[in-house]
Design a protein around this motif. Structure first.
Motif, PDB file in Angstrom:
ATOM      1  N   ARG A  80       0.787  -1.310   0.025  1.00  0.00           N
ATOM      2  CA  ARG A  80       0.008  -0.008   0.005  1.00  0.00           C
ATOM      3  C   ARG A  80       0.910   1.370   0.172  1.00  0.00           C
ATOM      4  NH1 ARG A  80      -5.408  -1.424   1.570  1.00  0.00           N
ATOM      5  NH2 ARG A  80      -5.488  -3.840   2.169  1.00  0.00           N
ATOM      6  N   ARG A  81       0.240   2.463  -0.387  1.00  0.00           N
ATOM      7  CA  ARG A  81       0.709   3.652  -0.281  1.00  0.00           C
ATOM      8  C   ARG A  81       0.053   4.915   0.174  1.00  0.00           C
ATOM      9  NH1 ARG A  81       1.995   3.675  -6.652  1.00  0.00           N
ATOM     10  NH2 ARG A  81      -0.284   3.631  -7.405  1.00  0.00           N
ATOM     11  N   ARG A  82       0.692   5.851   0.643  1.00  0.00           N
ATOM     12  CA  ARG A  82      -0.199   6.887   1.072  1.00  0.00           C
ATOM     13  C   ARG A  82      -0.258   7.893  -0.261  1.00  0.00           C
ATOM     14  NH1 ARG A  82       2.465   5.565   5.528  1.00  0.00           N
ATOM     15  NH2 ARG A  82       1.247   5.545   7.500  1.00  0.00           N
ATOM     16  N   THR A  83      -1.383   8.600  -0.412  1.00  0.00           N
ATOM     17  CA  THR A  83      -1.734   9.695  -1.421  1.00  0.00           C
ATOM     18  C   THR A  83      -1.397  10.997  -0.868  1.00  0.00           C
ATOM     19  OG1 THR A  83      -3.920   9.914  -0.737  1.00  0.00           O
ATOM     20  CG2 THR A  83      -3.541   8.158  -2.328  1.00  0.00           C
ATOM     21  N   ALA A  84      -1.301  11.818  -1.586  1.00  0.00           N
ATOM     22  CA  ALA A  84      -0.946  13.293  -1.111  1.00  0.00           C
ATOM     23  C   ALA A  84      -2.004  13.976  -0.402  1.00  0.00           C
ATOM     24  CB  ALA A  84      -0.890  14.423  -2.438  1.00  0.00           C
ATOM     25  N   ALA A 139       9.898  11.171   6.623  1.00  0.00           N
ATOM     26  CA  ALA A 139       8.591  11.651   7.672  1.00  0.00           C
ATOM     27  C   ALA A 139       8.029  12.714   7.184  1.00  0.00           C
ATOM     28  CB  ALA A 139       9.440  11.900   8.906  1.00  0.00           C
ATOM     29  N   ASP A 140       8.704  13.638   6.408  1.00  0.00           N
ATOM     30  CA  ASP A 140       7.993  14.994   6.131  1.00  0.00           C
ATOM     31  C   ASP A 140       7.063  14.780   4.707  1.00  0.00           C
ATOM     32  OD1 ASP A 140      10.313  14.711   4.322  1.00  0.00           O
ATOM     33  OD2 ASP A 140      10.841  16.801   4.723  1.00  0.00           O
ATOM     34  N   ALA A 141       7.219  13.669   4.104  1.00  0.00           N
ATOM     35  CA  ALA A 141       6.635  13.255   2.885  1.00  0.00           C
ATOM     36  C   ALA A 141       6.159  11.983   2.654  1.00  0.00           C
ATOM     37  CB  ALA A 141       7.498  13.573   1.643  1.00  0.00           C
ATOM     38  N   PRO A 142       5.289  11.540   3.545  1.00  0.00           N
ATOM     39  CA  PRO A 142       5.082   9.963   3.397  1.00  0.00           C
ATOM     40  C   PRO A 142       4.175   9.484   2.165  1.00  0.00           C
ATOM     41  CG  PRO A 142       3.474  11.126   4.893  1.00  0.00           C
ATOM     42  CD  PRO A 142       4.581  12.156   4.657  1.00  0.00           C
ATOM     43  N   HIS A 143       3.966  10.523   1.361  1.00  0.00           N
ATOM     44  CA  HIS A 143       3.055  10.323   0.112  1.00  0.00           C
ATOM     45  C   HIS A 143       4.060   9.773  -0.921  1.00  0.00           C
ATOM     46  CE1 HIS A 143       4.033  14.414  -0.313  1.00  0.00           C
ATOM     47  NE2 HIS A 143       3.859  14.479  -1.631  1.00  0.00           N
ATOM     48  N   ARG A 144       5.463   9.933  -0.587  1.00  0.00           N
ATOM     49  CA  ARG A 144       6.490   9.420  -1.645  1.00  0.00           C
ATOM     50  C   ARG A 144       7.274   8.392  -0.890  1.00  0.00           C
ATOM     51  NH1 ARG A 144       9.201  15.212  -3.173  1.00  0.00           N
ATOM     52  NH2 ARG A 144       7.345  16.187  -4.714  1.00  0.00           N
ATOM     53  N   SER A 145       6.852   6.957  -1.592  1.00  0.00           N
ATOM     54  CA  SER A 145       7.336   5.940  -0.981  1.00  0.00           C
ATOM     55  C   SER A 145       8.265   4.894  -1.821  1.00  0.00           C
ATOM     56  CB  SER A 145       6.233   5.169  -0.285  1.00  0.00           C
ATOM     57  OG  SER A 145       5.436   4.716  -1.060  1.00  0.00           O
ATOM     58  N   LEU A 146       8.970   4.267  -1.681  1.00  0.00           N
ATOM     59  CA  LEU A 146       9.687   3.090  -2.201  1.00  0.00           C
ATOM     60  C   LEU A 146       9.450   1.833  -1.226  1.00  0.00           C
ATOM     61  CD1 LEU A 146      13.115   5.245  -2.469  1.00  0.00           C
ATOM     62  CD2 LEU A 146      11.299   4.627  -4.266  1.00  0.00           C
ATOM     63  N   LEU A 147       9.383   0.741  -2.217  1.00  0.00           N
ATOM     64  CA  LEU A 147       8.984  -0.523  -1.818  1.00  0.00           C
ATOM     65  C   LEU A 147      10.361  -1.671  -1.990  1.00  0.00           C
ATOM     66  CD1 LEU A 147       5.581  -1.252  -3.366  1.00  0.00           C
ATOM     67  CD2 LEU A 147       6.178  -0.887  -1.009  1.00  0.00           C
ATOM     68  N   ALA A 148      10.312  -2.434  -1.156  1.00  0.00           N
ATOM     69  CA  ALA A 148      11.254  -3.751  -1.259  1.00  0.00           C
ATOM     70  C   ALA A 148      10.143  -4.696  -0.621  1.00  0.00           C
ATOM     71  CB  ALA A 148      12.457  -3.560  -0.405  1.00  0.00           C
ATOM     72  N   LEU A 149      10.197  -5.926  -1.208  1.00  0.00           N
ATOM     73  CA  LEU A 149       9.405  -7.125  -0.995  1.00  0.00           C
ATOM     74  C   LEU A 149      10.137  -8.366  -0.496  1.00  0.00           C
ATOM     75  CD1 LEU A 149       6.744  -6.713  -3.864  1.00  0.00           C
ATOM     76  CD2 LEU A 149       6.678  -5.745  -1.553  1.00  0.00           C
ATOM     77  N   GLY A 150       9.568  -9.334   0.272  1.00  0.00           N
ATOM     78  CA  GLY A 150      10.269 -10.282   0.708  1.00  0.00           C
ATOM     79  C   GLY A 150       9.228 -11.804   0.803  1.00  0.00           C
ATOM     80  N   ASP A 151       9.720 -12.923   0.890  1.00  0.00           N
ATOM     81  CA  ASP A 151       8.740 -13.749   1.026  1.00  0.00           C
ATOM     82  C   ASP A 151       9.578 -14.872   2.044  1.00  0.00           C
ATOM     83  OD1 ASP A 151       6.213 -14.688  -0.117  1.00  0.00           O
ATOM     84  OD2 ASP A 151       7.262 -16.535  -0.554  1.00  0.00           O
ATOM     85  N   ALA A 152       8.755 -15.501   2.768  1.00  0.00           N
ATOM     86  CA  ALA A 152       9.204 -16.631   3.829  1.00  0.00           C
ATOM     87  C   ALA A 152       8.974 -17.867   3.321  1.00  0.00           C
ATOM     88  CB  ALA A 152       8.469 -16.509   5.205  1.00  0.00           C
ATOM     89  N   LYS A 153       9.940 -18.799   3.303  1.00  0.00           N
ATOM     90  CA  LYS A 153       9.948 -20.095   2.856  1.00  0.00           C
ATOM     91  C   LYS A 153      10.608 -21.150   3.625  1.00  0.00           C
ATOM     92  CE  LYS A 153       7.418 -19.193  -0.896  1.00  0.00           C
ATOM     93  NZ  LYS A 153       6.054 -19.600  -0.695  1.00  0.00           N
TER      94      LYS A 153
END
Length: 469
Positions: A289-293, A334-348
């Motif tokens: 998920r991400r935050r909008t402006a 913290a001052d711009a939560p609507h600009r975000s970057l993602l990294a994903l993972g999976d547990a196996k």
């Protein structure tokens, strides 16, 4: 590494987590763990708890009854009167008249007002029981569970407009509850009988560690539907704990990671939030998920789902619901939560043989995540045209029980060096990279991993114009 290493690591991390929870009691810890589980795991949790004991049912009924009573205390307030009446405070009246005969009199009155402290404690307990019952799949535990949840929900709704803050129902609160008429004595007796189990702070009794170990062993059961549950929880806690213990070379900014919170009631799953300088990372799971402006939170589109829907039958069964990564790291300033970057993972939890067959299947899962969410991760072919790259590297990480190829020293050196040499996909395993044999069990590999991701995010976010909006 012994066979029970994953159980032991879970217990140690749970003991670390408990005092950091808003509710550090046994019920608080079980709620946190339970919220990370899927229905099968929640059903297993329910069967290990006294949710269906007669005394628990009686306490819930008594609690809801007393929340329908007038929970008040007598509050003293004063007013001025020109008449001499009952309750005149003569000393205060003469002081006000500065020694002369008073013509106005200070009168003390007592009037009933809501007992907000007692209400806060009872409502917090009702909310905890309501949420804990909600962790359980109704069909797996019996027909009375929806009725019990509804009963608690109605009692909570009666007081929702008051916005009363939560409190702990301690011995003083129980004593005040006994004085409530007509149901206070009965409620106090019924609730007190079960509070010894629910509200004891975790770690105060030797049964706590044994109980968690038994619970972890159940989650570790090798049935297909639940094989990775324990490792999912352990991975999230291992990442957070490694970040907080990281050495300076693994800080993402000039200051170390600090713990902001370990849960977020607005999310389906609990979220662990860390901060280093202006950089915040949320460690969660499920659909990214991400935050909008405007501050709203929206689900990032899964680009693979329409392809799946195209070939699924259009019958009564639900169609593709989107992919749900076990680990979702969301970085933002913290001052711009609507600009975000993602990294994903999976547990196996690849425990069969050497684990290689299952590990190969896990790589396919990682590729699926890149197909599904790569549009939000800056996925692109690198300049040489020989591979893929993304905003943050590694873009997807596998967390396995055994058998990944890169030794810990090599992984740490690569991550600290950074740059294009970091691959788009990495893998860590419990035996080499989780710090399970250390005391306390913190991982230098995971510290280097989240530090590398954080440094990339910190460098990129000020220039991430519009990304994540």
């Amino acid at each position: 590494m012994r066979e029970d290493a994953d159980v032991r690591l879970f217990v140690q991390h749970a003991a670390w987590l408990a005092p950091r929870l808003p509710n550090p009691s046994r019920i608080g810890l079980l709620q946190w763990v339970g919220r990370r589980l899927e229905p099968a795991g929640r059903a297993r949790l329910a069967h290990m708890l006294p949710l269906h004991h007669g005394e628990q049912r009686a306490a819930e009924r008594a609690l809801t009854d007393v929340l329908c009573d007038e929970l008040t205390v007598q509050r003293l307030h004063t007013e001025l009167s020109e008449d001499i009446e009952r309750g005149v405070d003569w000393a205060a009246s003469y002081v006000r008249a500065q020694g002369r005969a008073p013509t106005e009199f200070v009168v003390n009155h007592r009037s009933p007002t809501p007992d907000r402290a007692l209400l806060g404690a009872l409502l917090a307990l009702a909310q905890s029981w309501h949420d804990l019952l909600g962790l359980v799949d109704d069909a797996s535990v019996g027909s009375d569970l929806p009725v019990r949840r509804s009963m608690l929900r109605r009692a909570l709704t009666l007081h929702s407009a008051r916005r009363i803050g939560p409190a702990v129902l301690d011995a003083r609160g129980i004593a005040r509850l006994r004085r409530v008429r007509p149901n206070g004595q009965r409620a106090a007796d019924a609730i007190e009988r079960v509070l010894g189990f629910w509200q004891r702070p975790f770690g105060d009794h030797p049964d706590d560690e044994r109980g968690l170990a038994a619970f972890a062993a159940v989650l570790r059961a090798d049935d297909v539907s639940n094989a990775d549950t324990l490792l999912e929880v352990t991975t999230a806690l291992s990442i957070a704990r490694a970040a907080l213990a990281a050495s300076r070379e693994d800080w993402p900014t000039t200051v170390p990671w600090q713990l902001l919170r370990v849960t977020d009631p607005q999310n389906k799953y609990p979220v662990i939030s860390l901060r280093s300088g202006p950089l915040v990372v949320e460690i969660g799971k499920g659909a990214p998920r991400r935050r909008t402006a405007s501050g709203a939170v929206e689900r990032i589109a899964d680009r693979l789902s329409p392809l799946i829907d195209e070939v699924l039958p259009r019958g009564e069964r639900s169609r593709s619901t989107g992919h749900q990564p076990d680990v979702v790291l969301t970085f933002y300033r913290a001052d711009a939560p609507h600009r975000s970057l993602l990294a994903l993972g999976d547990a196996k939890r690849n425990m069969t043989g050497s684990g290689e067959v299952y590990l190969r299947a896990a790589v396919d899962v990682a590729a699926t995540y890149l197909t599904s969410f790569g549009h939000a991760m800056g996925l692109a072919v690198d300049r040489s045209g020989t591979g893929q790259t993304a905003d943050l590297l590694p873009a997807v990480t596998l967390f396995c029980r055994q058998g990944t190829g890169r030794p810990a020293d090599s992984a740490i050196a690569l991550l600290r060096k950074g740059g294009a040499q970091v691959p788009i996909l990495m893998a860590f395993d419990l035996e080499q990279h989780f710090g399970a044999d250390a005391e306390p069990p913190v991982s230098e590999s995971l510290a280097a991993w989240i530090g590398a991701l954080g440094r990339q995010a910190h460098a990129m976010l000020p220039r991430a114009h519009g990304r994540g909006t």
